[in-house]
Scaffold this motif. Structure first.
Motif, PDB file in Angstrom:
ATOM      1  N   LYS A   1       0.838  -1.198   0.000  1.00 45.36           N
ATOM      2  CA  LYS A   1       0.000   0.000   0.000  1.00 45.36           C
ATOM      3  C   LYS A   1       0.877   1.255   0.000  1.00 45.36           C
ATOM      4  CE  LYS A   1      -3.910  -2.290   0.456  1.00 45.36           C
ATOM      5  NZ  LYS A   1      -4.915  -2.334  -0.638  1.00 45.36           N
ATOM      6  N   THR A   2       0.445   2.246  -0.736  1.00 50.18           N
ATOM      7  CA  THR A   2       1.149   3.525  -0.787  1.00 50.18           C
ATOM      8  C   THR A   2       0.310   4.584  -0.080  1.00 50.18           C
ATOM      9  OG1 THR A   2       2.156   2.945  -2.909  1.00 50.18           O
ATOM     10  CG2 THR A   2       2.170   5.273  -2.298  1.00 50.18           C
ATOM     11  N   VAL A   3       0.957   5.312   0.827  1.00 47.64           N
ATOM     12  CA  VAL A   3       0.272   6.284   1.680  1.00 47.64           C
ATOM     13  C   VAL A   3       0.967   7.637   1.562  1.00 47.64           C
ATOM     14  CG1 VAL A   3      -0.427   6.832   4.051  1.00 47.64           C
ATOM     15  CG2 VAL A   3      -0.316   4.426   3.302  1.00 47.64           C
ATOM     16  N   LEU A   4       0.177   8.691   1.498  1.00 47.94           N
ATOM     17  CA  LEU A   4       0.696  10.064   1.526  1.00 47.94           C
ATOM     18  C   LEU A   4       0.109  10.768   2.731  1.00 47.94           C
ATOM     19  CD1 LEU A   4       2.281  12.398   0.122  1.00 47.94           C
ATOM     20  CD2 LEU A   4       0.151  12.955  -1.066  1.00 47.94           C
ATOM     21  N   ILE A   5       0.987  11.367   3.557  1.00 51.78           N
ATOM     22  CA  ILE A   5       0.543  12.053   4.774  1.00 51.78           C
ATOM     23  C   ILE A   5       1.083  13.478   4.784  1.00 51.78           C
ATOM     24  CG2 ILE A   5       0.451  12.002   7.294  1.00 51.78           C
ATOM     25  CD1 ILE A   5       1.098   9.077   7.248  1.00 51.78           C
ATOM     26  N   THR A   6       0.194  14.447   4.936  1.00 57.19           N
ATOM     27  CA  THR A   6       0.626  15.837   5.076  1.00 57.19           C
ATOM     28  C   THR A   6       0.845  16.147   6.555  1.00 57.19           C
ATOM     29  OG1 THR A   6      -1.612  16.788   5.290  1.00 57.19           O
ATOM     30  CG2 THR A   6      -0.764  16.456   3.053  1.00 57.19           C
ATOM     31  N   GLY A   7       1.699  17.129   6.822  1.00 56.06           N
ATOM     32  CA  GLY A   7       1.975  17.504   8.206  1.00 56.06           C
ATOM     33  C   GLY A   7       2.572  16.366   9.003  1.00 56.06           C
ATOM     34  N   ALA A   8       3.517  15.645   8.388  1.00 56.75           N
ATOM     35  CA  ALA A   8       4.031  14.424   9.020  1.00 56.75           C
ATOM     36  C   ALA A   8       5.442  14.560   9.563  1.00 56.75           C
ATOM     37  CB  ALA A   8       3.975  13.272   8.016  1.00 56.75           C
ATOM     38  N   THR A   9       5.904  15.792   9.780  1.00 57.89           N
ATOM     39  CA  THR A   9       7.263  15.952  10.295  1.00 57.89           C
ATOM     40  C   THR A   9       7.303  15.998  11.821  1.00 57.89           C
ATOM     41  OG1 THR A   9       7.108  18.364  10.049  1.00 57.89           O
ATOM     42  CG2 THR A   9       8.087  17.121   8.218  1.00 57.89           C
ATOM     43  N   ASN A  10       6.152  16.023  12.469  1.00 60.94           N
ATOM     44  CA  ASN A  10       6.122  15.957  13.928  1.00 60.94           C
ATOM     45  C   ASN A  10       4.736  15.533  14.386  1.00 60.94           C
ATOM     46  OD1 ASN A  10       4.465  18.308  13.859  1.00 60.94           O
ATOM     47  ND2 ASN A  10       6.282  19.617  13.900  1.00 60.94           N
TER      48      ASN A  10
ATOM     49  N   GLY B   1       2.750   7.874  -8.808  1.00 64.94           N
ATOM     50  CA  GLY B   1       1.732   7.339  -9.711  1.00 64.94           C
ATOM     51  C   GLY B   1       0.800   6.308  -9.127  1.00 64.94           C
ATOM     52  N   LYS B   2       0.810   6.151  -7.814  1.00 66.68           N
ATOM     53  CA  LYS B   2      -0.048   5.173  -7.132  1.00 66.68           C
ATOM     54  C   LYS B   2      -0.346   5.704  -5.740  1.00 66.68           C
ATOM     55  CE  LYS B   2       0.040   0.317  -5.524  1.00 66.68           C
ATOM     56  NZ  LYS B   2      -0.140   0.571  -4.076  1.00 66.68           N
ATOM     57  N   LEU B   3      -1.604   5.563  -5.317  1.00 67.10           N
ATOM     58  CA  LEU B   3      -1.963   6.032  -3.981  1.00 67.10           C
ATOM     59  C   LEU B   3      -3.143   5.224  -3.458  1.00 67.10           C
ATOM     60  CD1 LEU B   3      -1.513   8.092  -1.702  1.00 67.10           C
ATOM     61  CD2 LEU B   3      -3.104   9.623  -2.870  1.00 67.10           C
ATOM     62  N   ASP B   4      -2.947   4.634  -2.288  1.00 63.84           N
ATOM     63  CA  ASP B   4      -4.007   3.861  -1.647  1.00 63.84           C
ATOM     64  C   ASP B   4      -4.670   4.609  -0.497  1.00 63.84           C
ATOM     65  OD1 ASP B   4      -3.734   1.069  -2.956  1.00 63.84           O
ATOM     66  OD2 ASP B   4      -1.680   1.575  -2.403  1.00 63.84           O
ATOM     67  N   VAL B   5      -3.891   5.437   0.193  1.00 64.51           N
ATOM     68  CA  VAL B   5      -4.426   6.172   1.339  1.00 64.51           C
ATOM     69  C   VAL B   5      -3.853   7.590   1.345  1.00 64.51           C
ATOM     70  CG1 VAL B   5      -4.701   6.270   3.845  1.00 64.51           C
ATOM     71  CG2 VAL B   5      -4.537   4.039   2.703  1.00 64.51           C
TER      72      VAL B   5
ATOM     73  N   ARG C   1      -8.611  16.822  -4.276  1.00 65.22           N
ATOM     74  CA  ARG C   1      -9.164  16.884  -5.636  1.00 65.22           C
ATOM     75  C   ARG C   1      -8.121  16.481  -6.679  1.00 65.22           C
ATOM     76  NH1 ARG C   1     -13.486  20.329  -7.575  1.00 65.22           N
ATOM     77  NH2 ARG C   1     -11.987  20.988  -9.158  1.00 65.22           N
ATOM     78  N   GLU C   2      -6.889  16.929  -6.491  1.00 65.61           N
ATOM     79  CA  GLU C   2      -5.853  16.633  -7.474  1.00 65.61           C
ATOM     80  C   GLU C   2      -5.456  15.158  -7.462  1.00 65.61           C
ATOM     81  OE1 GLU C   2      -3.419  17.509 -10.656  1.00 65.61           O
ATOM     82  OE2 GLU C   2      -4.970  18.743  -9.707  1.00 65.61           O
ATOM     83  N   LEU C   3      -5.580  14.523  -6.304  1.00 63.82           N
ATOM     84  CA  LEU C   3      -5.151  13.130  -6.178  1.00 63.82           C
ATOM     85  C   LEU C   3      -6.285  12.120  -6.356  1.00 63.82           C
ATOM     86  CD1 LEU C   3      -2.628  13.499  -3.234  1.00 63.82           C
ATOM     87  CD2 LEU C   3      -2.092  13.106  -5.645  1.00 63.82           C
ATOM     88  N   LEU C   4      -7.484  12.595  -6.616  1.00 66.73           N
ATOM     89  CA  LEU C   4      -8.619  11.685  -6.769  1.00 66.73           C
ATOM     90  C   LEU C   4      -8.438  10.659  -7.889  1.00 66.73           C
ATOM     91  CD1 LEU C   4     -11.820  13.813  -6.041  1.00 66.73           C
ATOM     92  CD2 LEU C   4     -11.100  11.713  -4.900  1.00 66.73           C
ATOM     93  N   PRO C   5      -7.848  11.005  -9.032  1.00 71.81           N
ATOM     94  CA  PRO C   5      -7.662   9.972 -10.057  1.00 71.81           C
ATOM     95  C   PRO C   5      -6.850   8.772  -9.560  1.00 71.81           C
ATOM     96  CG  PRO C   5      -7.410  12.137 -11.040  1.00 71.81           C
ATOM     97  CD  PRO C   5      -7.501  12.347  -9.554  1.00 71.81           C
ATOM     98  N   LEU C   6      -5.799   9.017  -8.796  1.00 71.82           N
ATOM     99  CA  LEU C   6      -5.006   7.915  -8.245  1.00 71.82           C
ATOM    100  C   LEU C   6      -5.825   7.113  -7.238  1.00 71.82           C
ATOM    101  CD1 LEU C   6      -1.471   9.483  -7.600  1.00 71.82           C
ATOM    102  CD2 LEU C   6      -2.274   8.219  -9.603  1.00 71.82           C
ATOM    103  N   LEU C   7      -6.579   7.797  -6.413  1.00 75.89           N
ATOM    104  CA  LEU C   7      -7.374   7.124  -5.397  1.00 75.89           C
ATOM    105  C   LEU C   7      -8.511   6.316  -6.021  1.00 75.89           C
ATOM    106  CD1 LEU C   7      -7.340  10.096  -2.925  1.00 75.89           C
ATOM    107  CD2 LEU C   7      -6.495   7.812  -2.360  1.00 75.89           C
ATOM    108  N   ARG C   8      -9.084   6.826  -7.095  1.00 79.19           N
ATOM    109  CA  ARG C   8     -10.129   6.064  -7.784  1.00 79.19           C
ATOM    110  C   ARG C   8      -9.568   4.791  -8.388  1.00 79.19           C
ATOM    111  NH1 ARG C   8     -12.279  11.627 -10.489  1.00 79.19           N
ATOM    112  NH2 ARG C   8     -13.757  12.227  -8.828  1.00 79.19           N
ATOM    113  N   ALA C   9      -8.353   4.880  -8.915  1.00 78.11           N
ATOM    114  CA  ALA C   9      -7.723   3.708  -9.533  1.00 78.11           C
ATOM    115  C   ALA C   9      -7.491   2.596  -8.525  1.00 78.11           C
ATOM    116  CB  ALA C   9      -6.406   4.115 -10.189  1.00 78.11           C
ATOM    117  N   SER C  10      -7.252   2.970  -7.258  1.00 81.15           N
ATOM    118  CA  SER C  10      -6.973   1.968  -6.219  1.00 81.15           C
ATOM    119  C   SER C  10      -8.172   1.701  -5.319  1.00 81.15           C
ATOM    120  CB  SER C  10      -5.801   2.436  -5.350  1.00 81.15           C
ATOM    121  OG  SER C  10      -6.171   3.582  -4.596  1.00 81.15           O
ATOM    122  N   ARG C  11      -9.284   2.421  -5.573  1.00 84.39           N
ATOM    123  CA  ARG C  11     -10.436   2.375  -4.655  1.00 84.39           C
ATOM    124  C   ARG C  11      -9.934   2.662  -3.235  1.00 84.39           C
ATOM    125  NH1 ARG C  11     -14.950   0.148  -7.054  1.00 84.39           N
ATOM    126  NH2 ARG C  11     -15.862  -0.483  -5.067  1.00 84.39           N
ATOM    127  N   GLY C  12      -9.210   3.778  -3.145  1.00 80.93           N
ATOM    128  CA  GLY C  12      -8.477   4.104  -1.933  1.00 80.93           C
ATOM    129  C   GLY C  12      -9.280   4.804  -0.847  1.00 80.93           C
TER     130      GLY C  12
END
Length: 281
Positions: free
Chosen positions: A17-26, A88-92, A127-138
């Motif tokens: 699984k590929t995950v992107l987290i904002t505000g993750a430095t602390n 190019g891939k995002l699950d969460v 909104r910008e990452l929705l295409p990747l999330l739709r591809a993975s049903r994320g």
């Protein structure tokens, strides 16, 4: 599946699984990232400071990191597009970045900082990452707060150009997180993408320390707070647990479905907020 593969799945439930987290430095974001990495996920973190973000990524074993000042719309958009091109891939997607400001401040674009960072960044990045999330049903996980219960959307002045209140602006942004989550879930109901919001709890972290007044208040009440790892548990649960597969448009507290405030259940307000947010694009 071989026995070794089955054992790996049990010990590393987020393997692949590929995950992107904002505000993750602390704080809660960092604790969330570290846990999901231990579960086998390839986690990318987003931060504003180049040296700190790179150091945290190395410390926790992140797959990579991206730099962006998410209070700036072009930066939020660029970061999401860079992630799409590089990974190019995002699950969460975990929208976690946020802050509170004891005095009214504006971004370099002239947008009130609480509104820009706590709400518009969620809206733009998602909104910008929705295409990747739709591809993975994320899954989309939006960190809100129980403070949303004290919030009210100031439709004619969401940036508090008059009568600024730190908690008023913050509470409004956290209400916006829940309304956005519910409207997003409705819009994505046929795509397989799920979106849920959560209250992390009162966490003794770096939150609010950018304000001298807020810092003193939070220091005084820190004995009542939970730590970062405890505060991350609901985010981790929503990102990884099979128990929430297919569940969407809900608000969670302590890894359980909770009832949000009445104003957060206003579907018309969710639609209106979406339209208002689009005006900033």
């Amino acid at each position: 599946m071989t026995s070794s593969q089955a054992q790996s799945t049990l010990s590393k439930p987020m393997q692949g699984k590929t995950v992107l987290i904002t505000g993750a430095t602390n704080g809660v974001g960092k604790a969330t990232a570290a846990d999901l990495i231990q579960q086998g996920a390839e986690v990318w973190i987003v931060g504003r400071d180049a040296q700190k973000t790179a150091a945290v990524a190395q410390e926790i074993g992140a797959a990579g990191h991206l730099l962006a000042d998410l209070s700036l719309r072009p930066e939020a958009l660029r970061m999401a597009r860079e992630f799409t091109e590089r990974v190019g891939k995002l699950d969460v997607l975990i929208n976690n970045a946020g802050a509170i400001y004891d005095r009214r401040q504006e971004s370099k674009e002239g947008i009130e900082m609480t509104w820009a960072l706590n709400h518009l960044a969620y809206f733009i990045v998602t909104r910008e990452l929705l295409p990747l999330l739709r591809a993975s049903r994320g899954r989309i996980v939006n960190v809100s707060s129980s403070a949303h219960a004290g919030g009210k959307i100031r439709w004619q002045d969401p940036e508090f150009k008059t009568g600024y209140s730190a908690w008023g602006a913050y509470n409004q942004s956290k209400l916006a997180n829940v309304l956005f989550t519910r409207e997003l879930a409705y819009r994505e109901r046929e795509s397989g993408v799920t979106a849920n919001a959560l209250h992390p709890g009162f966490v003794a972290s770096g939150f609010g320390r950018n304000n001298s007044g807020m810092g003193k208040l939070l220091n005084m009440t820190s004995a009542l707070a939970i730590n970062d790892e405890q505060g991350a548990q609901t985010s981790i649960y929503l990102a990884s647990s099979p128990d929430v597969a297919g569940k969407s448009g809900l608000y969670f507290n302590k890894s359980r479905v909770a009832q949000p405030a009445a104003q957060a259940l206003d579907d018309a307000a969710g639609q209106r907020l979406w339209a208002l947010s689009e005006n900033y694009l």
